[in-house]
Design an enzyme around this catalytic site. Structure first.
Site, mmCIF file in Angstrom:
data_model
loop_
_atom_site.group_PDB
_atom_site.id
_atom_site.type_symbol
_atom_site.label_atom_id
_atom_site.label_comp_id
_atom_site.label_asym_id
_atom_site.label_seq_id
_atom_site.Cartn_x
_atom_site.Cartn_y
_atom_site.Cartn_z
ATOM 1 N N ASN A 230 0.853 -1.362 0.009
ATOM 2 C CA ASN A 230 -0.127 0.027 -0.106
ATOM 3 C C ASN A 230 1.100 1.185 -0.184
ATOM 4 O O ASN A 230 1.620 1.636 1.038
ATOM 5 C CB ASN A 230 -0.948 -0.160 1.087
ATOM 6 C CG ASN A 230 -1.663 1.253 1.244
ATOM 7 O OD1 ASN A 230 -2.621 1.611 0.638
ATOM 8 N ND2 ASN A 230 -1.388 2.350 2.169
ATOM 9 N N GLU A 231 0.986 1.881 -1.174
ATOM 10 C CA GLU A 231 1.379 3.352 -1.301
ATOM 11 C C GLU A 231 2.873 3.594 -1.156
ATOM 12 O O GLU A 231 3.517 4.520 -1.126
ATOM 13 C CB GLU A 231 0.726 4.158 -0.291
ATOM 14 C CG GLU A 231 -0.726 4.430 -0.548
ATOM 15 C CD GLU A 231 -1.286 5.600 0.334
ATOM 16 O OE1 GLU A 231 -2.349 5.955 0.026
ATOM 17 O OE2 GLU A 231 -0.674 6.188 1.332
ATOM 18 N N ASN A 232 3.640 2.326 -1.222
ATOM 19 C CA ASN A 232 5.135 2.516 -0.943
ATOM 20 C C ASN A 232 5.757 2.851 -2.417
ATOM 21 O O ASN A 232 6.918 3.369 -2.224
ATOM 22 C CB ASN A 232 5.449 0.908 -0.644
ATOM 23 C CG ASN A 232 5.298 0.601 0.988
ATOM 24 O OD1 ASN A 232 4.395 1.692 1.607
ATOM 25 N ND2 ASN A 232 5.590 -0.363 1.253
ATOM 26 N N GLY B 243 5.301 6.349 -2.460
ATOM 27 C CA GLY B 243 6.160 7.077 -1.593
ATOM 28 C C GLY B 243 7.346 7.210 -2.204
ATOM 29 O O GLY B 243 8.111 8.190 -2.045
ATOM 30 N N SER C 249 -0.285 -0.446 -4.763
ATOM 31 C CA SER C 249 -1.295 0.290 -4.958
ATOM 32 C C SER C 249 -1.077 1.501 -4.221
ATOM 33 O O SER C 249 -0.787 1.601 -3.004
ATOM 34 C CB SER C 249 -2.858 -0.213 -4.178
ATOM 35 O OG SER C 249 -3.770 0.497 -4.565
#
Length: 831
Positions: free
Chosen positions: A434-436, A439, A480
């Site tokens: 999730n979002e790595n 990031g 994602s």
């Protein structure tokens, strides 16, 4: 057959040592030498709470006073009687240890563990003795462990002001360390069953059913790994499903085998709304060469085929979940752990929460990567209810080290959980994180990393390989959001799956119409919990939106500021806490309705909306539709309307207004559409009718004539669009600029065998009428909410769960009965 024995009785708990550093509090004197009865499965917090030694961490600001628990080492101990039984092996099986554990049996070290997300099995035959045996499990502070490993490997970007702890340096439920909706309650304990398994000759170590459908034939390949106590023993493996039986011999020395089965014309498993959810018992048995039964395994499976369509097209590349050849528009929600203490979540609670999802027409739940691989009961309920599951691997919002000891844990954890969960037909997608990846691109990580590992190897290699080798029947996606390529921005609108957070964090929900994503895996808007939940958890005097307890239950950075800025374009500033509570909940429902209607109207290009989030883990102001006490917020009722398989919406298109019919069902939808432009007083200024014909799983747009769609007085007119038994409205200005009439309602309370009926007859136009049953009785719930009535119309609410009779006077006004005009200054009277 082997014998299983639960070791769940007679546990006690002791604080061993403080892992506190800096200004962290130490163990309170009253607990320093206390021996506390412990529940297994369970955790330290729930044991201390049950013993009356700590206050409820979910209430007021108690969370802050209990941080010392997570910085303390804890010792669990029990004694049990054991007698030799003549078996070849006796294993200690630990289904879940949270998290850094040292296991001792009769004073002898057995093993150490450091992963909450794995199970463990240890041969303890040499440590057991006839009669009394002592088992001790000592847990090192997870915070201290993570901090020490961070110091060894070097800090990595990720944790921020909302989540300051180094959760990325330990394989543990990340949100235990705090999140922008969760408290810092770092747990320790035996959180899943712990048992002795006595067995002989051989056992089933792992069963992986590869289930597919090809040409109308259901195919099952039961891939089995065998653990042997006798390497020379011949074995027989059998499998059976739907009356079809297969058998293979396992020669001496062999530790794996596969039984292949074919079921002609099986009934297919579908997500709800697309078909039924038939399940079949798959039974696998292991026997010795002479036919003696040794071990067995059973699971319900479903026959269905799933793939992820990422085909390039004229606008980018698709992201569509395809089940049994049918592209599915995912009407979804994100799922977080339903409690900070997961051992408290049992099958009944899982079922209730997933039933709430289905009742809101949600057909996909994304198990988010900062939580846990959920327990079997979660996926069992999803199988039965027809809810698709998107499963994240457990990485979220941080850079993760790819060095030892984390790397080895990651692969072992992934292999175990893929094998454990793959029998469930509801599981349709594995997602790397999730979002790595986002990031890495956008959160300033690259300069800080300076070439160090951050998780990319997990997402593009390790996890992809584990899924391909262990569960090739399902698709894998690296993250994602992710576009499908490091050459394209991970949150690109035209590719892959995206997250939209600028609306909540910086702008307004109106910007949702600036996006047409291929698949929207996260977006959301905050609102407080229900009043009964808020006031059970917070006892501030006076209670206010910014009183200390309320703010302690608002974890988002500048959360209340964002709530206020999100209200400003739409509503007048509330002046009382009751009005603040109502209008922020209403605005949450409006924001998601606005976004989902827009995204669904682009069905075909956009093939999924997964709101953040379905549920909460404690009482908190958050993005959830169901609050931490399991009460449905207004957002839940809004989702039930906007996620209806058949939806009619009005959307601005090319300078005009279009009626868009959306049909996610398998049957065509044909209806007469009646459009009326009305004054709030009831007068019909313009009317127009048309035919709406929507093919299965499609949309149809019909342009409203300009003379019907153009108001004379934008502040006092509304478009009412009726398509068969569906109705929607369109307004020409924001609530704060609308001249709502003061609501005039005739209210009647009628006792009913199934509850209490409240009949409301409107003498004026009333928008988003809501009845808050929990204001009457915390145990009460209402069947409907956010109902818009024209003058002369009536609606009946059903209240269930009341523990007392209520009167008309109690129900007839605020704070029980509210509408969009409550507290608003009519536009004509505004200064």
């Amino acid at each position: 057959m082997g014998e299983w024995r639960d070791l769940h009785q007679d546990w006690v708990l002791n604080a061993v040592a403080s892992g506190g550093t800096g200004g962290e509090p130490k163990i309170p004197a009253a607990l320093a030498s206390a021996t506390v009865p412990a529940s297994v499965p369970g955790c330290v917090h729930t044991d201390l709470l049950a013993a009356g030694l700590i206050p409820d961490p979910y209430l007021d600001r108690n969370e802050h006073e209990l941080r010392w628990i997570g910085r303390t080492d804890w010792r669990y101990a029990t004694t049990f009687d054991w007698q030799p039984g003549g078996t070849d092996r006796v294993d200690l099986v630990c289904d879940g240890l949270d998290t850094v554990a040292r296991i001792e049996l009769n004073g002898s070290p057995v093993a150490t563990t450091q992963n909450m997300h794995r199970s463990y099995r240890f041969d303890v035959g040499q440590h057991l003795r006839p009669g009394a045996n002592e088992l001790v499990v000592t847990f090192t502070s997870a915070q201290a462990y993570a901090e020490n490993l961070k110091d060894q490997l070097g800090d990595l970007p990720g944790p921020n002001s909302a989540t300051p702890e180094p959760f990325n340096f330990i394989r543990k439920m990340a949100c235990n360390f705090g999140w922008d909706w969760g408290p810092i309650l770092v747990t320790a304990g035996i959180w899943k069953p712990i048992r002795l398994h006595s067995w002989q000759t051989a056992r089933l170590a792992k069963v992986r059913p590869l289930v597919t459908v090809e040409g109308g034939v259901g195919k099952v390949r039961a891939v089995v790994e065998v653990d042997r106590a006798d390497v020379n023993a011949p074995l027989t493996l059998t499998a059976e499903v739907a009356g079809v039986r297969g058998r293979v011999d396992v020669a001496p020395g062999e530790t794996s085998a596969t039984v292949a089965l074919e079921v002609p014309d099986p009934r297919l498993w579908w997500p709800h709304g697309h078909g039924d959810q038939p399940l079949y018992d798959l039974d696998v048995a292991l026997a010795a060469g002479d036919g003696t039964a040794l071990d067995s395994w059973s699971h319900r499976i479903g026959f269905r085929h799933v793939r992820l369509d990422t085909t390039p097209d004229e606008t980018g590349s698709a992201f569509t979940i395809v089940v049994n050849g049918v592209p599915i528009f995912a009407r979804g929600a994100n799922w977080i752990p339903d409690d900070c203490f997961p051992s408290r979540i049992g099958p009944e609670r899982y079922r209730a929460r997933l039933q709430q999802a289905k009742d809101a027409h949600i057909d996909l739940l994304r198990v988010w990567g900062g939580g846990i691989y959920e327990q079997e009961a979660f996926y069992d309920a999803a199988n039965e209810l027809g809810i698709l599951v998107w499963q994240d691997f457990l990485f979220a919002c941080a850079a993760y080290p790819e060095e030892s000891p984390i790397a080895e844990e990651v692969e072992a954890e992934a292999r175990e959980n893929v094998a454990r969960l793959m029998p469930h037909p509801s599981l349709v997608l594995w997602n790397g994180n999730n979002e790595n990846i986002w990031g890495y691109f956008d959160w300033g990580w690259q300069a800080r990393l300076d070439g160090r590992t951050w998780g990319k190897g997990y997402y593009l290699d390790v996890l992809a390989r584990v899924v391909a080798e262990t569960d090739p029947t399902r698709p894998y996606w690296p993250g994602s959001p992710y576009s499908g390529s490091f050459d394209i921005h991970p949150n690109a609108d035209d590719h892959g799956c995206t997250h939209i957070w600028d609306a909540w964090n910086q702008k307004d929900y109106a910007v949702y119409r600036d996006y047409v994503p291929r698949f929207l895996a996260e977006f959301g808007w905050q609102g407080p919990p229900t009043w009964a939940t808020l006031t059970r958890a917070v006892h501030d005097e006076p209670l206010a939106s910014d009183s200390p307890g309320v703010l302690s239950h608002q974890k988002a950075t500048d959360g209340n500021g964002k709530l206020a800025r999100g209200l400003a374009p739409h509503f007048d500033e509330p002046t009382t806490v009751a009005d603040w509570h109502w209008v922020t909940q209403l605005n949450q429902a409006r924001a998601l309705t606005y976004g989902i209607e827009h995204f669904r109207s682009h069905r075909g290009r956009c093939m999924g909306t997964v709101i953040w989030q379905l549920n909460d883990c404690w009482p908190v102001t958050s993005w959830a539709a169901v609050d931490g006490d399991a009460r449905r917020k207004p957002l839940w009722y809004a989702l039930r309307k906007v996620y209806d398989p058949r939806l009619v919406t009005v959307q601005p298109r090319d300078g005009g207004l279009d009626i868009i019919g959306i049909n996610d069902g398998a049957e065509a939808w044909n209806a007469e559409v009646v459009v009326e432009r009305r004054a709030f007083g009831g007068e019909v200024y313009a009317q127009w009718t048309a035919k709406l014909e929507v093919d299965p799983r499609d949309t149809t747009a019909v342009r409203i004539p300009a003379d019907v769609a153009t108001p004379v007085d934008a502040a006092s007119e509304v478009l009412v669009v009726t398509a068969g038994d569906r109705r929607t409205t369109w307004y020409f200005a924001e609530d704060k600029d609308l001249a709502y009439p003061q609501p005039e309602l005739d209210v009647e309370v009628v006792p009913n065998p199934s509850g209490t009926q409240v009949r409301v007859a409107a003498r004026t136009f009333v928008r988003d009428l809501a009845l808050f049953a929990d204001r009457l009785d915390p145990a009460a719930r209402v069947d409907d909410m956010l109902v818009t009535l024209l003058p002369g119309e009536t609606h009946t609410f059903l209240i269930e769960g009341l523990t007392r009779q209520v009167t008309r006077e109690e129900v007839a006004g605020a704070p029980v009965l509210r509408s969009a005009g409550d507290g608003q200054v009519p536009a004509a009277q505004a200064p």
